[in-house]
Design a protein around this motif. Structure first.
Motif, PDB file in Angstrom:
ATOM      1  N   SER A  27      -9.212   2.121  -6.587  1.00 38.49           N
ATOM      2  CA  SER A  27      -8.023   2.003  -5.750  1.00 38.49           C
ATOM      3  C   SER A  27      -6.950   2.965  -6.236  1.00 38.49           C
ATOM      4  CB  SER A  27      -7.495   0.563  -5.798  1.00 38.49           C
ATOM      5  OG  SER A  27      -6.521   0.378  -4.797  1.00 38.49           O
ATOM      6  N   ARG A  28      -6.264   3.584  -5.268  1.00 37.72           N
ATOM      7  CA  ARG A  28      -5.180   4.516  -5.600  1.00 37.72           C
ATOM      8  C   ARG A  28      -3.975   4.198  -4.738  1.00 37.72           C
ATOM      9  NH1 ARG A  28      -4.832  11.063  -4.416  1.00 37.72           N
ATOM     10  NH2 ARG A  28      -4.249  10.306  -2.355  1.00 37.72           N
ATOM     11  N   ALA A  29      -2.814   4.098  -5.370  1.00 40.42           N
ATOM     12  CA  ALA A  29      -1.522   4.014  -4.665  1.00 40.42           C
ATOM     13  C   ALA A  29      -1.422   2.821  -3.728  1.00 40.42           C
ATOM     14  CB  ALA A  29      -1.247   5.312  -3.900  1.00 40.42           C
ATOM     15  N   ARG A  58      -7.856  -7.323   5.162  1.00 37.51           N
ATOM     16  CA  ARG A  58      -7.025  -7.403   3.967  1.00 37.51           C
ATOM     17  C   ARG A  58      -7.945  -7.760   2.798  1.00 37.51           C
ATOM     18  NH1 ARG A  58      -1.739  -6.979   4.503  1.00 37.51           N
ATOM     19  NH2 ARG A  58      -1.644  -7.572   2.320  1.00 37.51           N
ATOM     20  N   ALA A  59      -7.709  -7.121   1.674  1.00 39.13           N
ATOM     21  CA  ALA A  59      -8.584  -7.300   0.515  1.00 39.13           C
ATOM     22  C   ALA A  59      -8.714  -8.768   0.116  1.00 39.13           C
ATOM     23  CB  ALA A  59      -8.047  -6.486  -0.661  1.00 39.13           C
ATOM     24  N   GLU A  60      -7.608  -9.498   0.215  1.00 31.69           N
ATOM     25  CA  GLU A  60      -7.600 -10.885  -0.278  1.00 31.69           C
ATOM     26  C   GLU A  60      -8.206 -11.855   0.736  1.00 31.69           C
ATOM     27  OE1 GLU A  60      -5.108  -9.014   0.552  1.00 31.69           O
ATOM     28  OE2 GLU A  60      -3.572 -10.089   1.652  1.00 31.69           O
ATOM     29  N   GLU A  61      -8.614 -11.330   1.911  1.00 30.78           N
ATOM     30  CA  GLU A  61      -9.112 -12.221   2.963  1.00 30.78           C
ATOM     31  C   GLU A  61     -10.572 -11.988   3.346  1.00 30.78           C
ATOM     32  OE1 GLU A  61      -6.329 -11.722   6.194  1.00 30.78           O
ATOM     33  OE2 GLU A  61      -4.705 -12.711   5.081  1.00 30.78           O
ATOM     34  N   GLY A  97      -8.906   7.360   3.322  1.00 30.85           N
ATOM     35  CA  GLY A  97     -10.228   7.496   2.691  1.00 30.85           C
ATOM     36  C   GLY A  97     -10.197   7.996   1.265  1.00 30.85           C
ATOM     37  N   LEU A  98      -9.072   7.696   0.583  1.00 28.31           N
ATOM     38  CA  LEU A  98      -8.907   8.224  -0.780  1.00 28.31           C
ATOM     39  C   LEU A  98      -8.761   7.103  -1.805  1.00 28.31           C
ATOM     40  CD1 LEU A  98      -6.449  10.924   0.452  1.00 28.31           C
ATOM     41  CD2 LEU A  98      -8.634  11.418  -0.655  1.00 28.31           C
ATOM     42  N   PRO A  99      -9.574   7.162  -2.835  1.00 33.66           N
ATOM     43  CA  PRO A  99     -10.453   8.247  -3.270  1.00 33.66           C
ATOM     44  C   PRO A  99     -11.898   8.163  -2.739  1.00 33.66           C
ATOM     45  CG  PRO A  99     -10.420   6.574  -4.965  1.00 33.66           C
ATOM     46  CD  PRO A  99      -9.499   6.094  -3.864  1.00 33.66           C
ATOM     47  N   LEU A 130     -12.156  -0.004   2.626  1.00 36.37           N
ATOM     48  CA  LEU A 130     -11.443  -1.194   3.097  1.00 36.37           C
ATOM     49  C   LEU A 130      -9.954  -0.888   3.252  1.00 36.37           C
ATOM     50  CD1 LEU A 130     -11.408  -4.431   3.380  1.00 36.37           C
ATOM     51  CD2 LEU A 130     -10.718  -4.390   0.994  1.00 36.37           C
ATOM     52  N   ASP A 131      -9.410  -1.214   4.419  1.00 38.32           N
ATOM     53  CA  ASP A 131      -7.958  -1.071   4.588  1.00 38.32           C
ATOM     54  C   ASP A 131      -7.460  -2.078   5.611  1.00 38.32           C
ATOM     55  OD1 ASP A 131      -5.854   1.262   3.600  1.00 38.32           O
ATOM     56  OD2 ASP A 131      -5.216   0.245   5.432  1.00 38.32           O
ATOM     57  N   ALA A 132      -6.199  -2.480   5.415  1.00 37.12           N
ATOM     58  CA  ALA A 132      -5.582  -3.474   6.304  1.00 37.12           C
ATOM     59  C   ALA A 132      -5.087  -2.842   7.605  1.00 37.12           C
ATOM     60  CB  ALA A 132      -4.405  -4.128   5.572  1.00 37.12           C
ATOM     61  N   VAL A 145     -10.425  -0.041  -2.281  1.00 33.29           N
ATOM     62  CA  VAL A 145      -9.506  -1.068  -1.776  1.00 33.29           C
ATOM     63  C   VAL A 145      -8.166  -0.432  -1.382  1.00 33.29           C
ATOM     64  CG1 VAL A 145      -8.298  -3.203  -2.378  1.00 33.29           C
ATOM     65  CG2 VAL A 145     -10.643  -2.825  -3.192  1.00 33.29           C
ATOM     66  N   GLY A 146      -7.797  -0.546  -0.098  1.00 33.41           N
ATOM     67  CA  GLY A 146      -6.582   0.104   0.395  1.00 33.41           C
ATOM     68  C   GLY A 146      -6.777   1.608   0.464  1.00 33.41           C
ATOM     69  N   CYS A 147      -7.890   2.003   1.110  1.00 35.35           N
ATOM     70  CA  CYS A 147      -8.325   3.421   1.090  1.00 35.35           C
ATOM     71  C   CYS A 147      -7.440   4.324   1.931  1.00 35.35           C
ATOM     72  CB  CYS A 147      -9.767   3.522   1.557  1.00 35.35           C
ATOM     73  SG  CYS A 147      -9.969   2.964   3.271  1.00 35.35           S
TER      74      CYS A 147
HETATM   75  N1  SAM Z   1      -5.509   4.867  -1.247  1.00 33.65           N
HETATM   76  C1  SAM Z   1      -4.928   5.771  -0.273  1.00 33.65           C
HETATM   77  C2  SAM Z   1      -4.379   6.996  -0.942  1.00 33.65           C
HETATM   78  O1  SAM Z   1      -4.324   7.037  -2.167  1.00 33.65           O
HETATM   79  O2  SAM Z   1      -3.986   7.947  -0.226  1.00 33.65           O
HETATM   80  C3  SAM Z   1      -3.872   5.067   0.576  1.00 33.65           C
HETATM   81  C4  SAM Z   1      -2.642   4.639  -0.141  1.00 33.65           C
HETATM   82  S1  SAM Z   1      -1.452   3.915   0.954  1.00 33.65           S
HETATM   83  C5  SAM Z   1       0.025   4.217   0.094  1.00 33.65           C
HETATM   84  C6  SAM Z   1      -1.740   2.156   0.711  1.00 33.65           C
HETATM   85  C7  SAM Z   1      -2.806   1.620   1.633  1.00 33.65           C
HETATM   86  O3  SAM Z   1      -3.178   0.329   1.171  1.00 33.65           O
HETATM   87  C8  SAM Z   1      -2.355   1.464   3.073  1.00 33.65           C
HETATM   88  O4  SAM Z   1      -3.258   2.151   3.921  1.00 33.65           O
HETATM   89  C9  SAM Z   1      -2.378  -0.038   3.328  1.00 33.65           C
HETATM   90  O5  SAM Z   1      -2.767  -0.371   4.640  1.00 33.65           O
HETATM   91  C10 SAM Z   1      -3.389  -0.507   2.290  1.00 33.65           C
HETATM   92  N2  SAM Z   1      -3.213  -1.902   1.824  1.00 33.65           N
HETATM   93  C11 SAM Z   1      -2.117  -2.444   1.234  1.00 33.65           C
HETATM   94  N3  SAM Z   1      -2.343  -3.728   0.917  1.00 33.65           N
HETATM   95  C12 SAM Z   1      -3.624  -4.002   1.308  1.00 33.65           C
HETATM   96  C13 SAM Z   1      -4.437  -5.172   1.261  1.00 33.65           C
HETATM   97  N4  SAM Z   1      -3.969  -6.320   0.742  1.00 33.65           N
HETATM   98  N5  SAM Z   1      -5.689  -5.106   1.740  1.00 33.65           N
HETATM   99  C14 SAM Z   1      -6.155  -3.954   2.270  1.00 33.65           C
HETATM  100  N6  SAM Z   1      -5.429  -2.811   2.348  1.00 33.65           N
HETATM  101  C15 SAM Z   1      -4.168  -2.840   1.880  1.00 33.65           C
END
Ligand code: SAM
Length: 231
Positions: A140-142, A125-128, A79-81, A97-99, A74-76
């Motif tokens: 999920s990371r960061a 978006r994860a919530e949608e 592509g990490l992790p 998954l990413d927004a 979630v919020g990859c």
């Molecule tokens: N997980 C990756 C990493 O550790 O390198 C990316 C971290 S980056 C700081 C945060 C990511 O979360 C962004 O690419 C952003 O688009 C995504 N993001 C934030 N809120 C989100 C949501 N509600 N649904 C999907 N993606 C989301």
């Protein structure tokens, strides 16, 4: 030392098979090349990226058997992790998954070029998404503080499945604040595992939450609501 050797050493330190090291480097090289033309990562140095992206992501494999699991990242971002996890453990069925559409487009290109099967790249978006209780594991990371992140991630997880949040070691207050959210969303804090990233002094924490009850239908809420009044 060549960066691939650094990766192999780190994987060996974790006790992992190093057979996937070349595939992992192909992915990292593609990410760093794309980073020249779009903002994917602040880490530009290949050695740092091996440690703080690849080996950090692979720490997941030191603490959980991912064989055959369906996993959503979630919020990859780049592509990490999820990507390193899928490359190192090919039996994983991965959803990225990413927004941000251009990040997902990069990942789709990368999976096509590498011939990676069982990876779905999803721009949403994860919530949608409306997807509920259909993954064995969410990682999920960061992305957000744990109380917010739990609302984004736990709805995806099957009962009996797991949510792993990758956090810094100094996250105890964040975890304490999230305890009531985790409970409301059907989760139970199981364990927190500190992992030292090989070749660094950096220690990261894996926060493992088990899904023990259905997430009430009211969650996840719209993002503005989640942010304005986190659980
Ligand atoms: N997980 C990756 C990493 O550790 O390198 C990316 C971290 S980056 C700081 C945060 C990511 O979360 C962004 O690419 C952003 O688009 C995504 N993001 C934030 N809120 C989100 C949501 N509600 N649904 C999907 N993606 C989301």
């Amino acid at each position: 030392m060549e960066t691939i050797e650094l990766l192999r050493q780190g994987m060996a330190e974790y006790g992992l098979d190093t057979a996937s090291a070349e595939g992992l480097m192909t992915y990292l090289d593609a990410m760093l090349a794309k980073n020249e033309v779009m903002n994917l990562t602040a880490i530009r140095d290949p050695e740092e990226a091996v440690k703080l992206h690849l080996l950090d992501a692979l720490s997941l494999l030191t603490d959980f058997d991912f064989k055959g699991k369906s996993v959503i990242d979630v919020g990859c971002g780049a592509g990490l992790p999820g990507m390193p996890l899928r490359i190192a453990e090919p039996s994983v069925n991965l959803t990225l998954l990413d927004a941000t559409g251009k990040k997902i487009a990069f990942l789709q290109e990368c999976c096509d070029a590498m011939g990676l099967s069982n990876v779905t790249c999803l721009h949403a978006r994860a919530e949608e998404t409306g997807m509920r209780e259909c993954f064995d594991v969410a990682v999920s990371r960061a992305v957000a503080q744990l109380n917010v992140l739990s609302e984004l991630c736990l709805p995806f997880v099957k009962i009996g499945g797991w949510f792993c949040a990758m956090k810094a070691v100094a996250s105890q207050e964040e975890v304490d604040t999230a305890m009531s959210a985790i409970k409301k969303l059907g989760g139970r804090l199981d364990r927190q595992v500190d992992v030292k990233i090989p070749g660094t002094d950096v220690v990261h924490r894996l926060v493992w939450i088990e899904k023990i009850a259905p997430t009430p239908a009211a969650y996840p809420r719209r993002y503005a609501k989640i942010k304005a009044s986190p659980l």
